[in-house]
Design an enzyme around this catalytic site. Structure first.
Site, PDB file in Angstrom:
ATOM      1  N   LYS A 105      46.043  65.078  19.180  1.00  0.00           N
ATOM      2  CA  LYS A 105      46.977  64.506  18.314  1.00  0.00           C
ATOM      3  C   LYS A 105      48.147  65.207  18.165  1.00  0.00           C
ATOM      4  O   LYS A 105      48.304  66.420  17.697  1.00  0.00           O
ATOM      5  CB  LYS A 105      46.460  63.889  17.038  1.00  0.00           C
ATOM      6  CG  LYS A 105      47.567  63.126  16.158  1.00  0.00           C
ATOM      7  CD  LYS A 105      46.879  62.751  14.968  1.00  0.00           C
ATOM      8  CE  LYS A 105      47.328  63.868  13.751  1.00  0.00           C
ATOM      9  NZ  LYS A 105      47.797  63.381  12.570  1.00  0.00           N
ATOM     10  N   ASP A 149      51.421  60.427  16.867  1.00  0.00           N
ATOM     11  CA  ASP A 149      51.198  60.118  15.449  1.00  0.00           C
ATOM     12  C   ASP A 149      52.631  60.036  14.872  1.00  0.00           C
ATOM     13  O   ASP A 149      53.145  60.838  14.012  1.00  0.00           O
ATOM     14  CB  ASP A 149      50.373  61.077  14.737  1.00  0.00           C
ATOM     15  CG  ASP A 149      49.915  60.177  13.473  1.00  0.00           C
ATOM     16  OD1 ASP A 149      50.207  59.202  13.022  1.00  0.00           O
ATOM     17  OD2 ASP A 149      49.329  61.074  12.596  1.00  0.00           O
ATOM     18  N   LYS A 205      53.890  57.240  13.488  1.00  0.00           N
ATOM     19  CA  LYS A 205      53.917  56.351  12.006  1.00  0.00           C
ATOM     20  C   LYS A 205      55.294  55.896  12.004  1.00  0.00           C
ATOM     21  O   LYS A 205      55.967  55.711  10.882  1.00  0.00           O
ATOM     22  CB  LYS A 205      53.777  57.260  10.827  1.00  0.00           C
ATOM     23  CG  LYS A 205      52.273  57.779  10.659  1.00  0.00           C
ATOM     24  CD  LYS A 205      52.042  58.382   9.441  1.00  0.00           C
ATOM     25  CE  LYS A 205      50.398  58.745   9.159  1.00  0.00           C
ATOM     26  NZ  LYS A 205      50.004  59.952  10.272  1.00  0.00           N
ATOM     27  N   THR A 224      64.270  48.438  16.712  1.00  0.00           N
ATOM     28  CA  THR A 224      64.170  49.884  16.445  1.00  0.00           C
ATOM     29  C   THR A 224      62.615  50.323  16.644  1.00  0.00           C
ATOM     30  O   THR A 224      62.304  51.203  17.556  1.00  0.00           O
ATOM     31  CB  THR A 224      64.808  50.287  15.179  1.00  0.00           C
ATOM     32  OG1 THR A 224      66.039  49.850  15.167  1.00  0.00           O
ATOM     33  CG2 THR A 224      64.853  51.922  15.559  1.00  0.00           C
ATOM     34  N   ARG A 239      34.667  66.126   8.354  1.00  0.00           N
ATOM     35  CA  ARG A 239      34.185  67.394   7.781  1.00  0.00           C
ATOM     36  C   ARG A 239      32.799  67.502   8.312  1.00  0.00           C
ATOM     37  O   ARG A 239      31.991  66.993   7.902  1.00  0.00           O
ATOM     38  CB  ARG A 239      34.359  67.728   6.584  1.00  0.00           C
ATOM     39  CG  ARG A 239      35.893  67.833   6.041  1.00  0.00           C
ATOM     40  CD  ARG A 239      36.485  69.074   6.854  1.00  0.00           C
ATOM     41  NE  ARG A 239      37.814  69.275   6.398  1.00  0.00           N
ATOM     42  CZ  ARG A 239      39.019  68.760   7.015  1.00  0.00           C
ATOM     43  NH1 ARG A 239      38.711  68.071   8.152  1.00  0.00           N
ATOM     44  NH2 ARG A 239      40.251  69.016   6.505  1.00  0.00           N
ATOM     45  N   ARG A 251      41.761  71.117  11.327  1.00  0.00           N
ATOM     46  CA  ARG A 251      41.432  72.294  10.731  1.00  0.00           C
ATOM     47  C   ARG A 251      40.087  72.854  11.134  1.00  0.00           C
ATOM     48  O   ARG A 251      39.897  73.945  11.438  1.00  0.00           O
ATOM     49  CB  ARG A 251      41.946  72.698   9.321  1.00  0.00           C
ATOM     50  CG  ARG A 251      43.411  72.519   9.227  1.00  0.00           C
ATOM     51  CD  ARG A 251      43.962  72.143   7.841  1.00  0.00           C
ATOM     52  NE  ARG A 251      43.750  71.033   7.447  1.00  0.00           N
ATOM     53  CZ  ARG A 251      43.919  70.446   6.341  1.00  0.00           C
ATOM     54  NH1 ARG A 251      44.624  71.110   5.320  1.00  0.00           N
ATOM     55  NH2 ARG A 251      43.793  69.491   6.026  1.00  0.00           N
TER      56      ARG A 251
END
Ligand code: C5P
Length: 251
Positions: free
Chosen positions: A46, A73, A75, A82, A198, A228
């Site tokens: 990503k 990504d 968003k 546009t 996680r 992470r």
């Protein structure tokens, strides 16, 4: 009504294709280092605002030409014309997924889907999947009244997922807690991409609504976005392989 996007069902995806590693790092050099460390332990990355703003389209093109898949990504939340132009530009970088905000409404979502479809036809390849972002995972129920929403986050998520489905979007982004409700509302045809993952025993960081990889897969997620816990691991490749194994075992 645009032709709805056809996406590969989770049952036809290899476990490795269902893990998306978030390259939330501040430079192309750092991103390249992470990709190199991970090697063939993962195939999907990503790229979000932080990296795209500094490393730009060149980095994305390079990553794509090295054989990796990319979730861009961005968003997008714009007027339909546009938004469509942004999707067309993203498609030219050979990415597999692009995010748009479902709260931009069905005209914007349809314009994004049509732009993706027509870019795919022009380039003779699969169109990027338009993934609709519903309610940001950082927003809790008590944050919604100030932006004029007097419903729970879950109700709003399901409502926006239905809007995205009717507009032909191929998928949605959602927290693990919302996956089941979205599946019930939109059926099996859409991708559901979930951050907030996680592995058991890892740091929560700023994630609040979290799940383990196996929990998210069992609740109906097709793809997991993990940052992470992999990029900050002492051995990122091993961390990625462990998650892929957990995905494989979660059927
Ligand atoms: O927390 P982690 O590093 O795994 O985050 C990976 C991705 O998940 C981030 O790039 C971000 O887009 C998304 N995220 C989220 N909600 C949060 C925190 C992160 O959707 N509260």
């Amino acid at each position: 009504m645009p032709t709805p996007q056809i996406v590969t069902p989770a049952s036809a995806l290899a476990p490795k294709e269902r893990l998306i590693i978030a390259l939330d790092v501040p430079s192309a050099a750092e991103a390249q280092k992470v990709v190199l460390q991970i090697g063939d332990a993962a195939v999907f990355y990503k790229v979000g605002f932080q990296l795209f703003t500094v490393a730009g389209p060149d980095f994305v093109r390079e990553l794509a030409s090295s054989g990796k898949k990319i979730f861009l990504d961005l968003k997008v939340h714009e007027i339909p014309n546009t938004a469509a132009a942004a999707v067309k530009s993203a498609a030219s970088l050979n990415v597999q997924m692009v995010t748009v905000h479902a709260s931009g409404g069905s005209k914007m979502l349809r314009a994004a889907v049509e732009a993706a479809t027509s870019a795919g036809q022009t380039q003779g390849k699969d169109a990027p999947v338009i993934l609709a972002v519903t309610v940001l995972t950082s927003l809790a129920n008590e944050d919604l009244p100030e932006i004029g929403l007097n419903v729970s986050a879950r109700e709003q998520v399901v409502r926006l997922a239905k809007v995205a489905h009717s507009a032909g979007c191929g998928g949605v982004v959602a927290s693990p807690e919302e996956v089941g409700a979205i599946r019930n509302a939109v059926g099996e045809q859409m991708l559901i991409v979930t951050p907030g993952i996680r592995p058991a025993g890892s740091e929560k960081g700023d994630q609040s609504r979290i799940a383990t990889p196996a929990e998210a897969i069992r609740s109906g997620a097709t793809h997991l976005v993990v940052g992470r816990p992999i990029t900050k691991a002492s051995d990122p490749a091993e961390a990625a392989r462990n998650i892929v194994n957990e995905i494989a075992g979660a059927k």
